[in-house]
Design an enzyme around this catalytic site. Structure first.
Site, mmCIF file in Angstrom:
data_model
loop_
_atom_site.group_PDB
_atom_site.id
_atom_site.type_symbol
_atom_site.label_atom_id
_atom_site.label_comp_id
_atom_site.label_asym_id
_atom_site.label_seq_id
_atom_site.Cartn_x
_atom_site.Cartn_y
_atom_site.Cartn_z
ATOM 1 N N GLY A 235 0.801 -1.217 0.000
ATOM 2 C CA GLY A 235 0.000 0.000 0.000
ATOM 3 C C GLY A 235 0.833 1.266 0.000
ATOM 4 N N HIS A 236 0.148 2.390 -0.143
ATOM 5 C CA HIS A 236 0.849 3.670 -0.281
ATOM 6 C C HIS A 236 1.610 4.033 0.997
ATOM 7 C CE1 HIS A 236 -3.330 5.619 0.715
ATOM 8 N NE2 HIS A 236 -2.803 5.028 1.760
ATOM 9 N N ALA A 237 2.806 4.593 0.775
ATOM 10 C CA ALA A 237 3.688 5.081 1.839
ATOM 11 C C ALA A 237 4.244 3.975 2.718
ATOM 12 C CB ALA A 237 2.999 6.148 2.680
#
Length: 342
Positions: A235-237
């Protein structure tokens, strides 16, 4: 190739005939008299007695069995090295296929092989000896180092940065939008622009149909040497640490941080906004909902100490019988109380 030459190239001690001709490598059960196999896990040792292999890589000489041994401190690693003596994946010749579409501002290093229907966007920079198989797409502004390999249908999205010796297997998507939406007062969802990027460091391999999402702001980072299996969602980050092993069907929710040498077995789910510290092992199908201290081995959902988890799952099938016995004891106690009152 003679067995003596294989031993020399692998740096192994040979116990057996150095003139034995080896034609290939194979599993213990399938190997024939001219093939090499290996024994890395002692629990498979009984299979050696029934093997027809001509030679075996093992930690110590095999006694009382007519099989030559290459004595190795790390049989699995040396077996992997032996494979390379007999099989090298085909590599396309350098050149650009006439159906490839390459933006005028793109820079591609020497000795690259660009396959059919590859698309490379504006201001892309790719290092030396890249191999891009058919239908690979590199979006605008991506920066990629030397010895990059992208198999068919892999995608690198805009402005992502990739280091040296990175391999993307078929269908990998690097830098797709993170899953970010803001809820409006009327219950509908407003898409949050994913303005960040993905950074993949050196010596990373990502296997088929996995996705590494770009950050909303900042970056998603895959650190040096990490290996990501098929059907994994990052997922993002998120930060995937150095030399991590992330097995198939793992899902990392946004802002998960993994330390060095973390191993997530298949179908692990991580809830996000947490840290799994160095050298942690998480058993298959576990659910991680909080930070995990360095060196821990955990299992279950929610995940907890693996030794306790093993005791718990051993007890679980016995719970109905234990509950029945508890109810019988409660009934007996109630009867005794009634008699005492009388």
């Amino acid at each position: 190739m003679r067995l003596g030459e294989i031993a020399k190239q692998l740096g192994c001690e040979l116990v057996g005939d150095p003139e034995l001709e080896i034609t290939g490598v194979a599993p213990i059960e399938q190997a024939g008299p001219t093939e090499l196999t290996f024994l890395a896990n002692p629990k498979y040792a009984p299979k050696v007695r029934h093997s027809r292999a001509g030679a075996i890589i093992a930690r110590e000489p095999i006694r009382d069995i007519p099989i030559a041994t290459l004595v190795s401190q790390n049989p699995y690693l040396d077996f992997a090295r032996a494979l390379e003596l007999f099989y090298r994946p085909p590599r396309p010749q350098p050149g650009i296929h006439p159906t490839a579409v390459i933006a005028p501002s793109a820079e591609i290093g020497e000795d690259a092989s660009i396959g059919a229907y590859v698309v490379i966007g504006e201001r892309v920079r790719i290092g030396r000896r890249a191999v891009l198989y058919p239908h690979v797409v590199i979006y605008e502004g991506a920066q990629i180092g030397d010895d990059f390999t992208a198999h068919a249908h892999a995608v690198v999205r805009e402005y992502c940065r990739i280091g040296n010796r990175v391999t993307l297997q078929n269908g990998v998507v690097v830098g797709g939008d993170g899953f970010g939406f803001a809820r409006r007062p009327d219950g509908t969802h407003y898409k949050i622009v994913q303005a960040g990027t993905v950074v993949i460091e050196d010596d990373v391999e990502i296997q088929s149909l996995s996705a590494v999402d770009r950050a909303t702001i900042g970056e998603t980072r895959i650190k040096r040497g990490a290996k990501i299996d098929n059907l994994v969602q990052v997922g993002h980050a998120c930060v995937v640490g150095e030399d991590n092993i992330i097995c198939a069907q793992v899902g990392l929710a946004g802002s998960t941080i993994l330390g060095k040498n973390v191993l997530l077995a298949g179908q692990v789910g991580v809830s996000g906004h947490l840290t799994i510290h160095d050298n942690v092992v998480v058993y298959a199908q576990s659910g991680v909902g909080g930070d995990i201290e360095a060196g821990a081995v955990v299992a279950g959902s929610p995940a907890f100490d693996a030794k306790q988890w093993k005791r718990a799952v051993t007890a679980f099938p016995k719970l109905p019988e234990l509950l029945k016995r508890l109810r019988e004891l409660e009934h007996t106690v109630e009867e005794l109380r009634s008699r005492l009152k009388e």
